[in-house]
Design an enzyme around this catalytic site. Structure first.
Site, PDB file in Angstrom:
ATOM      1  N   LYS A  21       0.829  -1.206   0.000  1.00  0.00           N
ATOM      2  CA  LYS A  21       0.000   0.000   0.000  1.00  0.00           C
ATOM      3  C   LYS A  21       0.861   1.253   0.000  1.00  0.00           C
ATOM      4  O   LYS A  21       0.650   2.170  -0.796  1.00  0.00           O
ATOM      5  CB  LYS A  21      -0.911  -0.030   1.238  1.00  0.00           C
ATOM      6  N   ARG A  91      -3.267   3.169   8.629  1.00  0.00           N
ATOM      7  CA  ARG A  91      -3.580   1.884   7.983  1.00  0.00           C
ATOM      8  C   ARG A  91      -2.343   1.019   7.904  1.00  0.00           C
ATOM      9  O   ARG A  91      -1.255   1.494   7.615  1.00  0.00           O
ATOM     10  CB  ARG A  91      -4.064   2.115   6.549  1.00  0.00           C
ATOM     11  N   MET A 102      -5.215  -6.967   8.691  1.00  0.00           N
ATOM     12  CA  MET A 102      -4.670  -5.997   9.634  1.00  0.00           C
ATOM     13  C   MET A 102      -5.723  -4.903   9.806  1.00  0.00           C
ATOM     14  O   MET A 102      -6.787  -4.965   9.209  1.00  0.00           O
ATOM     15  CB  MET A 102      -3.371  -5.425   9.075  1.00  0.00           C
ATOM     16  N   ARG A 335      -3.757  -1.441  -6.236  1.00  0.00           N
ATOM     17  CA  ARG A 335      -2.932  -2.658  -6.190  1.00  0.00           C
ATOM     18  C   ARG A 335      -3.404  -3.580  -7.301  1.00  0.00           C
ATOM     19  O   ARG A 335      -4.508  -3.405  -7.837  1.00  0.00           O
ATOM     20  CB  ARG A 335      -3.070  -3.359  -4.839  1.00  0.00           C
ATOM     21  N   HIS A 453     -15.583  -8.636   2.196  1.00  0.00           N
ATOM     22  CA  HIS A 453     -14.550  -9.560   2.653  1.00  0.00           C
ATOM     23  C   HIS A 453     -14.806 -10.963   2.113  1.00  0.00           C
ATOM     24  O   HIS A 453     -13.920 -11.608   1.545  1.00  0.00           O
ATOM     25  CB  HIS A 453     -14.546  -9.564   4.183  1.00  0.00           C
ATOM     26  N   ARG A 559      -0.445 -47.337 -21.083  1.00  0.00           N
ATOM     27  CA  ARG A 559      -0.267 -48.566 -20.289  1.00  0.00           C
ATOM     28  C   ARG A 559      -1.153 -49.651 -20.909  1.00  0.00           C
ATOM     29  O   ARG A 559      -2.371 -49.621 -20.734  1.00  0.00           O
ATOM     30  CB  ARG A 559      -0.661 -48.321 -18.845  1.00  0.00           C
ATOM     31  N   GLU A 744      13.106 -47.464 -14.007  1.00  0.00           N
ATOM     32  CA  GLU A 744      12.316 -47.497 -12.774  1.00  0.00           C
ATOM     33  C   GLU A 744      12.911 -48.431 -11.734  1.00  0.00           C
ATOM     34  O   GLU A 744      12.359 -48.639 -10.668  1.00  0.00           O
ATOM     35  CB  GLU A 744      10.847 -47.824 -13.069  1.00  0.00           C
ATOM     36  N   SER A 763      12.421 -43.634 -20.438  1.00  0.00           N
ATOM     37  CA  SER A 763      11.447 -42.821 -19.718  1.00  0.00           C
ATOM     38  C   SER A 763      11.478 -43.223 -18.245  1.00  0.00           C
ATOM     39  O   SER A 763      11.337 -44.409 -17.914  1.00  0.00           O
ATOM     40  CB  SER A 763      10.045 -43.037 -20.302  1.00  0.00           C
ATOM     41  N   GLY A 765      10.258 -44.032 -14.796  1.00  0.00           N
ATOM     42  CA  GLY A 765       9.012 -44.375 -14.100  1.00  0.00           C
ATOM     43  C   GLY A 765       9.244 -44.059 -12.638  1.00  0.00           C
ATOM     44  O   GLY A 765       9.702 -44.901 -11.864  1.00  0.00           O
ATOM     45  N   ASN A 767       7.366 -43.612 -10.220  1.00  0.00           N
ATOM     46  CA  ASN A 767       6.557 -44.283  -9.190  1.00  0.00           C
ATOM     47  C   ASN A 767       7.312 -45.492  -8.663  1.00  0.00           C
ATOM     48  O   ASN A 767       7.526 -45.640  -7.455  1.00  0.00           O
ATOM     49  CB  ASN A 767       5.208 -44.744  -9.768  1.00  0.00           C
ATOM     50  N   CYS A 830       7.629 -40.351 -16.887  1.00  0.00           N
ATOM     51  CA  CYS A 830       6.191 -40.612 -16.995  1.00  0.00           C
ATOM     52  C   CYS A 830       5.556 -41.021 -15.674  1.00  0.00           C
ATOM     53  O   CYS A 830       4.385 -41.382 -15.630  1.00  0.00           O
ATOM     54  CB  CYS A 830       5.898 -41.633 -18.081  1.00  0.00           C
ATOM     55  N   TYR A 850      11.410 -34.455 -22.020  1.00  0.00           N
ATOM     56  CA  TYR A 850       9.965 -34.223 -21.913  1.00  0.00           C
ATOM     57  C   TYR A 850       9.425 -34.847 -20.636  1.00  0.00           C
ATOM     58  O   TYR A 850      10.105 -35.686 -20.013  1.00  0.00           O
ATOM     59  CB  TYR A 850       9.221 -34.787 -23.135  1.00  0.00           C
TER      60      TYR A 850
HETATM   61  C1  PEP Z   1       6.165 -45.605 -12.883  1.00  0.00           C
HETATM   62  O1  PEP Z   1       6.549 -46.583 -12.266  1.00  0.00           O
HETATM   63  O2  PEP Z   1       6.475 -44.443 -12.579  1.00  0.00           O
HETATM   64  C2  PEP Z   1       5.261 -45.756 -14.035  1.00  0.00           C
HETATM   65  C3  PEP Z   1       4.953 -44.739 -14.800  1.00  0.00           C
HETATM   66  O3  PEP Z   1       4.709 -46.976 -14.230  1.00  0.00           O
HETATM   67  P1  PEP Z   1       3.484 -47.574 -13.371  1.00  0.00           P
HETATM   68  O4  PEP Z   1       2.968 -46.481 -12.535  1.00  0.00           O
HETATM   69  O5  PEP Z   1       2.505 -48.059 -14.376  1.00  0.00           O
HETATM   70  O6  PEP Z   1       4.150 -48.653 -12.619  1.00  0.00           O
HETATM   71 MG    MG Z   2       6.244 -48.548 -13.118  1.00  0.00          MG
END
Ligand code: PEP
Ligand code: MG
Length: 868
Positions: A21, A91, A102, A335, A453, A559, A744, A763, A765, A767, A830, A850
């Site tokens: 302000k 203020r 405030m 603002r 408000h 998948r 993975e 790629s 994985g 997870n 992925c 990517y």
């Molecule tokens: C992973 O393991 O990150 C993956 C993309 O494969 P999924 O989740 O199908 O095991």
């Molecule tokens: Mg996997």
């Protein structure tokens, strides 16, 4: 240290020191806009005061005095002078706007004597005493901690005693009498009189603002919005201008464009004969700003001019507070306006079209999390027709929600903790309600306008809100809301449409919102800036279409196991799993091949030559086996086996650690025919579609899951290449294709440069990689991760946000190893973290080409990438 800075000295770049302000008041003063004179006490003063009160106060008071003197000079009024008193507002204003968090005090400098001077100077005794009682009320509340209801009650009592219905009926003598009553409240509650010395008032007010930096609601707001506690607040002292000086005066708030819809044109409201906080607090329902054009055309034109100037100067939609005193316009604040996601997108696009900002700047301004808000839910139109309207109000924040009503923030919070979906209904909300607002699906108020408000906070949070719903009588004490002859009690279900301002009884099903067009424009611009690609994890036609519409440049993970769950398909799958010889294996496999081909043809047709990474079968086979006795019996009779035989096979397939067991490429090491069938289906359908759609070049990317060594990859690759070659020679046709793998398994990362010799692409994985690096089961870790977080053993869930220090290091190592072998090999991500903005920033840094994520996360991923 210099604790005070005059508006003439500061600039908009100094928000750290002067607060948002203060910095903008200084900037507007520099722009020679009609800003009442004043000065800012810096955030450094606040922080120093909170550490060393006495010493700081002494130095600060000296500086304040010097600056008040210079204000006296420029205004030709005197602070505390009976003949022509200088009155000021106090203020708060921290670096980031914290609406209502405030406190503000107006009319400071009035006392038993200066009030007479003000009355005489303005020839308006009524006005002078109205100002005085407001000061007593605000000062009592903010500085002395006296419950403001104590004052309100006395005013209501006084009015009903005299049979008055509104404040406008109060005459000078009435306000004067009320001032006496208010002063008695001070004596009764804090056992001290209201301070008569203006400098004492000022010091106490400044201290109160400093202290309010650490009040509970300010702390809650900061935690919620990730604002640092160490910033402190500035205090702005400014000459008072009066919006309550009769019907040629007023006060208002306006946005330079619509903060809810993003539509062009001034959007705001004002109240005639009202002061400062009346509009924001939502106590009276204001008039739309367009009516100012009729009432005071010159003022309106001047306001339009200033709004345009400010918008061009700040290059963004502005939220402007103004006061009109006797037809003279003053600007009290500007603002960047808070806005809904829809408005944010629309305004950015307009500003680019109007040449005010570049596309690049537009992209930087959009918070990726807004994408989710953009596609707001709306009620099913058919259901809406059947629904019963309870009441109507102002459409303050768009969206649709159903929930049980609660009348207090505390009630809403408790119910939400019990898992209820709640809607907070109040006469009007105030900052104390923030904890209840945060947990609510929707917010409804019976009073207040579009800038109240409730409206501002709900929009900021992206929560649906209907404000100013005056036909509802909200009784917070009895916990009921009445509209006409319908009474709704606490816990009853309503549905709120924040886009139209309508409230319905009962619950109504909703559909997700639809603002694809806006999203498309911004994501198209963002794509021009994005340095790495964004693909989708998708395999169904619906998901692929959504992904493409949302900007995916192809499919990064299809998948294939998701394609085996249809009723007929799973049956063939089960037959295949039960097979004990080549013949009984090949029959269901051939049937499955036809299903797969059907799917792949659709995929290639939809993708029109865009990247398409298809992952071969991954999960352990027992996931496909029948679960119920009925399914087992059906399978037994269809395969001419006994139930015992089926159960025996199920037992055989049972594994102690299936995620570490017979899954992924290991299935193909034992039964290569499965992957051979899948690869044949991919290549044959790619050939068919390439022939039909000659303008798209299809290059299928075949991805093998769970590879841990070069030997595995090499062995599988050779076999699969034979399958491909035999199709080429059989059909006399050929296409380009790639065979790559996922990263993975930690061992694959550690030996990535070796695997790179036999893989065309990679790629991550994440997870499985997180599961195997941490040793946390991805299916069971929910049971203990929150305990880890509570005990601060883990900052974040590594399955949601990449674990930069562990899994991240392993990934970086793998990227470097692969690049050392061949700098051109494509590497993607992925796993789930591929769609998480925070993780994307890290993934980009380690050099992946990517990311691939679920369709609805694509636009925010593209934006995140373009922003860095
Ligand atoms: C992973 O393991 O990150 C993956 C993309 O494969 P999924 O989740 O199908 O095991
Ligand atoms: Mg996997």
């Amino acid at each position: 240290m210099k604790y005070v800075i005059d508006f003439l000295e500061g600039s908009k770049e100094q928000a750290d020191l002067l607060g948002g302000k203060g910095a903008n008041l200084a900037e507007m003063t520099k722009l020679k806009l009609p800003v009442p004179t004043g000065f800012t006490i810096t955030t450094e003063a606040c922080l120093a005061y909170l550490k060393e009160k006495e010493q700081v106060l002494k130095e600060l008071n000296e500086e304040i005095q010097v600056h008040i003197h210079s204000m006296e000079k420029s205004t030709a009024k005197k602070f505390g002078n009976v003949a022509d008193p200088l009155l000021v507002s106090v203020r708060s204003g921290s670096k980031f706007s914290m609406p209502g968090m405030m406190d503000t005090i107006l009319n400071l400098g009035l006392n038993d004597e200066t009030v007479l001077g003000l009355a005489k100077k303005t020839s308006d005794e009524r006005f002078a005493y109205d100002c005085y009682r407001r000061l007593l009320q605000m000062f009592g509340d903010v500085v002395c901690g006296i419950d403001k209801n104590r004052f309100e009650e006395q005013l209501d009592f006084y009015k009903s005693k005299n049979n008055y219905h509104s404040d406008t009926e109060m005459q000078a003598a009435d306000w004067q009498e009320l001032v006496t009553v208010y002063k008695d409240i001070f004596l009764e509650v804090i056992h001290q009189p209201f301070p008569q010395d203006p400098y004492e008032q000022l010091t106490l007010a400044v201290e109160a603002v400093f202290r309010s930096w650490n009040n509970r609601r300010a702390i809650t707001y900061r935690r919620l919005h990730d604002i640092s506690d160490s910033l402190g607040t500035a205090v702005n002292i400014q000459e008072m201008v009066f919006g309550n000086f009769g019907t040629d005066s007023g006060t208002g708030v306006a946005f330079t464009r619509n903060p809810a819809t993003g539509d062009k044109g001034i959007f705001g409201e004002f109240l005639l004969n009202a002061q400062g906080e009346d509009v924001v607090a939502g106590v009276r329902t204001p008039q739309p700003i367009s009516q100012l054009e009729t009432l005071m055309p010159e003022v309106y034109q001047e306001f339009l001019k200033i709004s345009h100037l400010l918008e061009c100067h700040y290059k963004d939609m502005q939220d402007i507070e103004f006061t009109i005193e006797n037809r003279k316009l003053y600007i009290l604040q500007t603002r960047n306006g808070k806005r809904t996601a829809k408005s944010a997108f629309k305004v950015c696009i307009q500003l680019v079209e109007e040449g005010i900002i570049s596309k690049k700047e537009a992209i930087q301004r959009i918070n990726p999390t807004m994408v989710t808000q953009l596609l707001h839910p709306v009620f099913e139109p058919d259901e809406l027709e059947k629904a019963t309207i309870f009441a109507k109000g102002l459409p303050a924040s768009p969206g649709a929600a159903s929930g049980n009503i609660y009348f207090t923030a505390e009630g809403a919070k408790k119910a939400s903790e019990q898992g209820e979906k709640v809607i907070l209904i109040r006469q009007e909300t105030s900052p104390e309600d923030i904890e209840g607002m945060v947990v609510s699906e929707a917010i409804v108020t019976s009073r207040g306008g579009m800038t109240s408000h409730a409206a501002v906070v709900a929009r900021g949070m992206g929560v649906c809100c209907v404000a100013g719903c005056e036909e509802i009588y909200v009784d917070e004490f009895l916990e009921q809301a009445t509209a006409g002859n319908v009474i709704l009690r606490q816990g009853e279900m309503i549905s709120v449409d924040g886009t139209t301002g309508t409230i319905y009884r009962g619950s109504i099903p909703y559909v997700e919102g639809d603002e694809w067009q806006l999203l498309e424009t911004i994501t198209d611009w963002a794509k021009e800036e994005a340095s790495i690609g964004v693909k989708a994890n998708a395999e169904t036609p619906a998901d692929i279409k959504t992904a493409l519409k949302l900007g995916a440049e192809g499919i990064g993970l299809a998948r294939t196991e998701h394609m085996f769950f249809g009723e007929k398909r799973i049956f063939e799958m089960r037959k295949m799993i039960l097979a004990e010889n080549e013949e009984s294996l090949m029959k269901p496999l051939n049937n499955l091949k036809e299903f797969q081909k059907e799917d792949f043809r659709t995929m290639f047709t939809l993708l029109k030559g865009k990247a398409c990474t298809i992952r071969l079968l991954d999960p352990p086979l027992h996931e496909f086996l029948p679960q119920t006795e009925e399914e087992i019996a059906h399978l037994a009779s269809a395969t001419q086996r006994t139930i015992e035989e089926i159960n025996h096979r199920i037992e055989e397939l049972h594994e102690q650690n299936p995620m570490l067991g017979h899954r992924g490429c290991r299935l193909a090491v034992t039964t290569p025919q499965i992957y051979e069938m899948q690869v044949a289906a991919i290549i044959e359908s790619a050939l068919e579609i390439s022939q039909k759609e000659t303008d798209s070049v299809i290059v299928p990317e075949i991805m093998i899951p769970l590879i841990g060594s070069q030997a595995e990859m090499k062995w599988l690759r050779e076999r699969l290449e034979q399958t491909v070659q035999s199709i080429f020679s059989k059909t006399g046709q050929a296409i380009a294709y790639k065979i790559g793998t996922m990263l993975e398994i930690p061992r694959a990362c550690l030996t990535a440069e070796k695997i790179a010799e036999v893989a065309d692409f990679f790629s991550f994985g994440t997870n499985d990689l997180t599961q195997l690096t941490y040793g946390f089961s991805r299916d069971d870790s929910g049971k203990f991760i929150s305990a880890y977080q509570e005990k601060k053993l883990l900052k974040e869930d590594p399955f949601q946000h990449i674990d930069e220090d562990g899994v991240g290091i392993l990934m970086k190592m793998a990227v470097d190893k692969i690049r050392s072998y061949d700098a051109t090999i494509k590497i993607g991500v992925c796993g789930e973290v591929g769609g998480d903005p925070q993780s994307i920033r890290f993934l980009k840094k380690i050099g992946v080409d990517y990311i691939s994520c679920s369709p609805y996360r694509i636009p925010s991923a593209i934006l995140t990438i373009a922003q860095e």
